[in-house]
Design a protein around this motif. Structure first.
Motif, mmCIF file in Angstrom:
data_model
loop_
_atom_site.group_PDB
_atom_site.id
_atom_site.type_symbol
_atom_site.label_atom_id
_atom_site.label_comp_id
_atom_site.label_asym_id
_atom_site.label_seq_id
_atom_site.Cartn_x
_atom_site.Cartn_y
_atom_site.Cartn_z
ATOM 1 N N LEU A 501 35.637 35.222 4.460
ATOM 2 C CA LEU A 501 36.256 36.428 4.032
ATOM 3 C C LEU A 501 37.500 36.320 3.261
ATOM 4 C CD1 LEU A 501 35.943 39.499 3.798
ATOM 5 C CD2 LEU A 501 37.165 39.523 6.107
ATOM 6 N N GLU A 502 38.511 35.266 3.695
ATOM 7 C CA GLU A 502 39.586 35.084 3.310
ATOM 8 C C GLU A 502 39.257 34.474 1.676
ATOM 9 O OE1 GLU A 502 41.358 32.445 5.798
ATOM 10 O OE2 GLU A 502 42.524 34.116 6.926
ATOM 11 N N LYS A 503 38.287 33.542 1.629
ATOM 12 C CA LYS A 503 37.886 32.882 0.243
ATOM 13 C C LYS A 503 37.393 34.132 -0.528
ATOM 14 C CE LYS A 503 36.455 28.222 1.843
ATOM 15 N NZ LYS A 503 35.255 27.266 1.889
ATOM 16 N N ASP A 504 36.607 35.224 -0.028
ATOM 17 C CA ASP A 504 36.247 36.195 -0.804
ATOM 18 C C ASP A 504 37.280 37.113 -1.190
ATOM 19 O OD1 ASP A 504 33.507 34.973 -0.616
ATOM 20 O OD2 ASP A 504 33.049 36.564 0.709
ATOM 21 N N ILE A 505 38.379 37.335 -0.448
ATOM 22 C CA ILE A 505 39.368 37.988 -0.725
ATOM 23 C C ILE A 505 40.145 37.656 -1.905
ATOM 24 C CG2 ILE A 505 41.789 38.961 0.020
ATOM 25 C CD1 ILE A 505 40.481 39.559 2.877
ATOM 26 N N GLY A 506 40.405 36.037 -1.804
ATOM 27 C CA GLY A 506 41.143 35.329 -2.942
ATOM 28 C C GLY A 506 40.475 35.509 -4.157
ATOM 29 N N GLY A 507 39.042 35.452 -4.145
ATOM 30 C CA GLY A 507 38.268 35.744 -5.337
ATOM 31 C C GLY A 507 38.495 36.993 -5.948
ATOM 32 N N LEU A 508 38.414 37.972 -4.944
ATOM 33 C CA LEU A 508 38.580 39.567 -5.532
ATOM 34 C C LEU A 508 40.035 39.525 -6.010
ATOM 35 C CD1 LEU A 508 37.060 41.644 -2.507
ATOM 36 C CD2 LEU A 508 36.006 41.355 -4.820
ATOM 37 N N GLU A 509 40.996 39.105 -5.378
ATOM 38 C CA GLU A 509 42.502 39.110 -6.008
ATOM 39 C C GLU A 509 42.392 38.499 -7.490
ATOM 40 O OE1 GLU A 509 44.751 37.475 -2.987
ATOM 41 O OE2 GLU A 509 44.945 39.406 -1.954
ATOM 42 N N GLU A 510 41.661 37.391 -7.471
ATOM 43 C CA GLU A 510 41.822 36.461 -8.868
ATOM 44 C C GLU A 510 41.040 37.412 -9.985
ATOM 45 O OE1 GLU A 510 40.067 32.760 -7.862
ATOM 46 O OE2 GLU A 510 41.700 31.969 -7.021
ATOM 47 N N ASP A 511 39.812 37.798 -9.109
ATOM 48 C CA ASP A 511 39.081 38.979 -10.418
ATOM 49 C C ASP A 511 40.038 40.112 -10.737
ATOM 50 O OD1 ASP A 511 37.192 36.981 -10.579
ATOM 51 O OD2 ASP A 511 35.990 38.176 -9.043
ATOM 52 N N LEU A 512 40.655 40.576 -9.713
ATOM 53 C CA LEU A 512 41.553 41.719 -9.945
ATOM 54 C C LEU A 512 42.624 41.403 -11.037
ATOM 55 C CD1 LEU A 512 42.146 44.722 -9.717
ATOM 56 C CD2 LEU A 512 43.295 44.056 -7.784
ATOM 57 N N HIS A 513 43.310 40.133 -10.811
ATOM 58 C CA HIS A 513 44.267 39.901 -11.492
ATOM 59 C C HIS A 513 43.757 39.358 -12.995
ATOM 60 C CE1 HIS A 513 48.063 37.938 -12.638
ATOM 61 N NE2 HIS A 513 47.349 37.014 -13.206
ATOM 62 N N ALA A 514 42.478 38.865 -13.107
ATOM 63 C CA ALA A 514 41.898 38.586 -14.313
ATOM 64 C C ALA A 514 41.719 39.725 -15.199
ATOM 65 C CB ALA A 514 40.689 37.594 -14.174
ATOM 66 N N LYS A 515 41.167 40.843 -14.592
ATOM 67 C CA LYS A 515 40.699 42.110 -15.369
ATOM 68 C C LYS A 515 42.136 42.883 -15.880
ATOM 69 C CE LYS A 515 36.603 41.888 -14.611
ATOM 70 N NZ LYS A 515 36.160 40.620 -14.018
ATOM 71 N N MET A 516 43.091 42.482 -15.510
ATOM 72 C CA MET A 516 44.385 43.069 -15.920
ATOM 73 C C MET A 516 44.801 42.807 -17.446
ATOM 74 S SD MET A 516 45.409 44.895 -13.628
ATOM 75 C CE MET A 516 46.970 45.486 -14.312
ATOM 76 N N ALA A 517 44.471 41.381 -17.720
ATOM 77 C CA ALA A 517 44.666 41.190 -19.084
ATOM 78 C C ALA A 517 43.732 41.839 -20.106
ATOM 79 C CB ALA A 517 44.542 39.729 -19.151
ATOM 80 N N PRO A 518 42.347 41.780 -19.866
ATOM 81 C CA PRO A 518 41.539 42.689 -20.721
ATOM 82 C C PRO A 518 42.022 43.971 -20.882
ATOM 83 C CG PRO A 518 40.207 41.162 -19.517
ATOM 84 C CD PRO A 518 41.551 41.230 -18.929
ATOM 85 N N LEU A 519 42.438 44.590 -19.527
ATOM 86 C CA LEU A 519 42.898 45.917 -19.624
ATOM 87 C C LEU A 519 44.093 46.256 -20.390
ATOM 88 C CD1 LEU A 519 42.248 48.864 -18.563
ATOM 89 C CD2 LEU A 519 43.537 48.402 -16.313
#
Length: 633
Positions: A501-519
């Motif tokens: 779950l911690e790995k998945d949370i890290g992935g979600l945070e990375e994905d969330l951070h990655a979506k900020m540049a396109p936004l």
């Protein structure tokens, strides 16, 4: 006639016949030489009674009248022919007297003389008061005959001769014992001298002279008085001799009778002494057995201390469980039941010990600490000691004779000492002591049997409860191990899930951070295109595409944020549950450790049972799966 009256030397010219009667047990042969010893003027006749000599097969006479009738029947004619005299010694004196009395009364015949010896007058007080001897046993009768003398000792010393001699002697004595007469019937004849009529006399004054008749009367009175006094003296001498003979016989008989009674008493005392001694030995053996049983019961009671301590220690250890592990499980129930069983066993064993103690030791009124068995043993010992002392006294008395130097006259020896008892009381006392001792021994045997049964029951109950506790403890330990293993597995799985779950949370945070540049890019493009002038500010496909892209990115970011929040919440929940499982695992580990310590503690009981040779069967626990489910074989 020759069968009953024997004449060994006939003298037809004899002037008188002498009829001789035999003494007790005697025969006619004893008078055979009298005919030769006397001159020819005396013809000797001898009476032969039934049961002896030539009449040995005939039955004895049962009374004096049979003897008289038999003799009169054959000699009456001879009595009338010429004068006769009678002789009798001892028993013969009695038959001689009875014969003379009968012929005087019935036929008015009387002997010219009667010679009697060795017997007191049949009508005398000495004879009438004499005890009867014919009923005595052969041994007692023989001892009495020996004591009075008059019988050849060689006859009495020879058993065969004594057997031949005693029946006739006892039969004659039986006749004497039953013969009675009340008065002397013979008339005494006196010969009177005649005074001649022409007897010379001296002249004298009439007043100074006595007549011849007075003189004769005076002489006769003097003679009569002298004869009377001589007769009285003779009777006194005869009575004295008879009394001496009778008292000597009575003294000898009493001495023999006392010795016999002492001997019988010694036999009785010896018999009771042996009975008391045997009973005392049985009491000693029973006391030892009861003492041993009591000691074994005390050891059994002491042996319950360890199981009680172990059960209490196990209960105390299990009180150290924490949280949900502090449960009222079957182990606790069995341990409490074990404590109750041990308490009950201790009470039962203590009751047995108290009974044995009460049988062995109890306080008397005198405050002396004695046992019932010991009291009975002491009573037996005192009675036995008394009998030993009494036996010594009686044996000492039996050994005394009239020639013993230590005999002497004592003041008032016939007194009744205080505390004297009757033979019945004496025997009843010893019988009571033996009976009481046997009753106490029976009670002791019953107590020992109860002790043995109680010990066996207690041992079985304790062993059964020990096995039940150990089975419940093994079962509970197995459940604890299963729960601990289950908790270990759940904790590991949860920790693995937390890591994922911690790995998945890290992935979600990375994905969330990655979506900020396109936004940002979309927002910048849209903002820059607002700056288009005039008609060029057209909502073209680019504009719509950028708007859709912005909305899509915002929706994606929102979804990622929501999922990230859910993941973070789930992670927090997992970590909290992980902490709870870690705590629960710790409690289970502690509980399992306590169960193992309890098992180790109870090994003390197993070692004790093995030491006593009592091996209990262990119920095995087997794991049939990786989840460690309980399978009872």
């Amino acid at each position: 006639m020759d069968k009953i009256i024997t004449c060994f030397s006939k003298c037809p010219d004899a002037s008188v016949r002498l009829i001789c009667f035999p003494w007790a047990g005697g025969g006619s042969i004893h008078y055979a030489r009298w005919a030769k010893a006397l001159n020819s003027s005396i013809e000797v006749y001898s009476v032969r009674l039934p049961g002896r000599e030539g009449r040995a097969k005939e039955p004895f006479c049962q009374n004096m009248q049979e003897i008289i009738d038999e003799v009169i029947g054959v000699i009456l004619a001879q009595l009338k022919e010429k004068p006769f005299a009678l002789f009798g010694h001892s028993f013969g004196a009695m038959t001689c007297f009875a014969f003379a009395e009968h012929v005087k009364k019935v036929y008015n015949l009387e002997p010219i003389h009667m010679f009697l010896s060795g017997a007191s007058a049949p009508y005398s007080e000495t004879r009438l008061q004499a005890p009867k001897r014919s009923h005595l046993s052969d041994q007692e009768f023989l001892m009495w005959v020996t004591s009075i003398g008059g019988t050849p000792p060689e006859i009495l010393a020879n058993d065969e001769l004594a057997k031949l001699f005693l029946p006739a002697l006892k039969a004659d004595l039986y006749v004497v014992d039953n013969y009675r007469t009340t008065s002397f019937v013979f008339a005494f004849l006196f010969l009177w001298d005649q005074i001649p009529a022409n007897m010379a006399t001296l002249s004298s004054k009439p007043s100074l002279r006595y007549s011849v008749s007075d003189w004769a009367t005076d002489n006769k009175q003097i003679s009569d008085a002298a004869e009377l006094k001589r007769n009285i003296s003779h009777e006194i001498r005869q009575a004295g001799r008879a009394l001496r003979n009778e008292t000597a016989n009575k003294t000898n008989w009493d001495e023999y009778d006392s010795s016999r009674r002492l001997s019988d008493r010694i036999n009785d005392i010896t018999r009771w002494k042996e009975n008391l001694k045997a009973c005392a030995q049985e009491v000693d053996a029973e006391m030892d057995a009861l003492t041993l049983s009591k000691e074994e019961t005390e050891r059994a009671l002491a042996a319950t201390v360890l199981p009680l301590e172990v059960a209490a220690e196990c209960l105390t250890l299990r009180e150290g469980r924490r949280g949900k592990e502090l449960v009222s499980d079957p182990v606790e129930a069995e341990l409490k039941k074990e404590v109750e069983v041990i308490d009950g066993a201790q009470r039962n064993l203590q009751h047995c010990i108290d009974q044995a103690f009460e049988q062995l030791w109890w306080f008397l009124i005198s405050a002396d600490l004695l046992s019932r068995l010991q009291e009975a043993r002491q009573q037996l010992t005192m009675d036995l000691q008394d009998k030993i002392e009494a036996l010594d006294v009686d044996m000492s008395c039996l050994s005394l004779t009239i020639r013993s130097p230590e005999i002497s006259l004592k003041p008032y020896p016939t007194r009744v000492p205080p505390g004297s008892t009757t033979p019945q009381q004496w025997e009843q006392f010893s019988r009571y002591n033996i009976t009481r001792a046997k009753e106490e021994m029976q009670a002791s045997v019953q107590i020992r049997e109860n002790n043995s049964i109680t010990k066996a029951q207690v041992q079985n109950e304790l062993e059964a409860q020990r096995m039940a506790v150990e089975f419940a403890l093994r079962k509970r330990t197995h459940h604890q191990e299963q729960a601990h293993h289950e908790m270990q597995w759940q904790l590991k799985t949860t920790q693995d899930e937390i890591a994922e779950l911690e790995k998945d949370i890290g992935g979600l945070e990375e994905d969330l951070h990655a979506k900020m540049a396109p936004l940002k890019l979309v927002h910048t493009r849209l903002e820059n295109r607002i700056k288009r002038p005039g008609m060029d500010l057209c909502r073209d496909e680019v504009q719509f595409g950028l708007v859709d892209e912005a909305k899509q990115l915002e929706a994606t970011i929102l979804a990622l944020k929501q999922k990230l929040a859910q993941a973070q919440h789930s992670l927090q929940s997992l970590k909290q549950h992980e902490a709870q499982m870690i705590e629960d695992r710790s409690r289970k580990q502690d509980a399992l450790s306590l169960e193992q310590r309890s098992s180790q503690t109870r090994l003390r009981l197993t070692l004790g049972v093995q030491t006593e040779g009592l091996h209990s069967a262990v119920v095995p626990l087997t794991n049939s799966s990786g989840r460690h489910k309980l399978d009872l074989a």
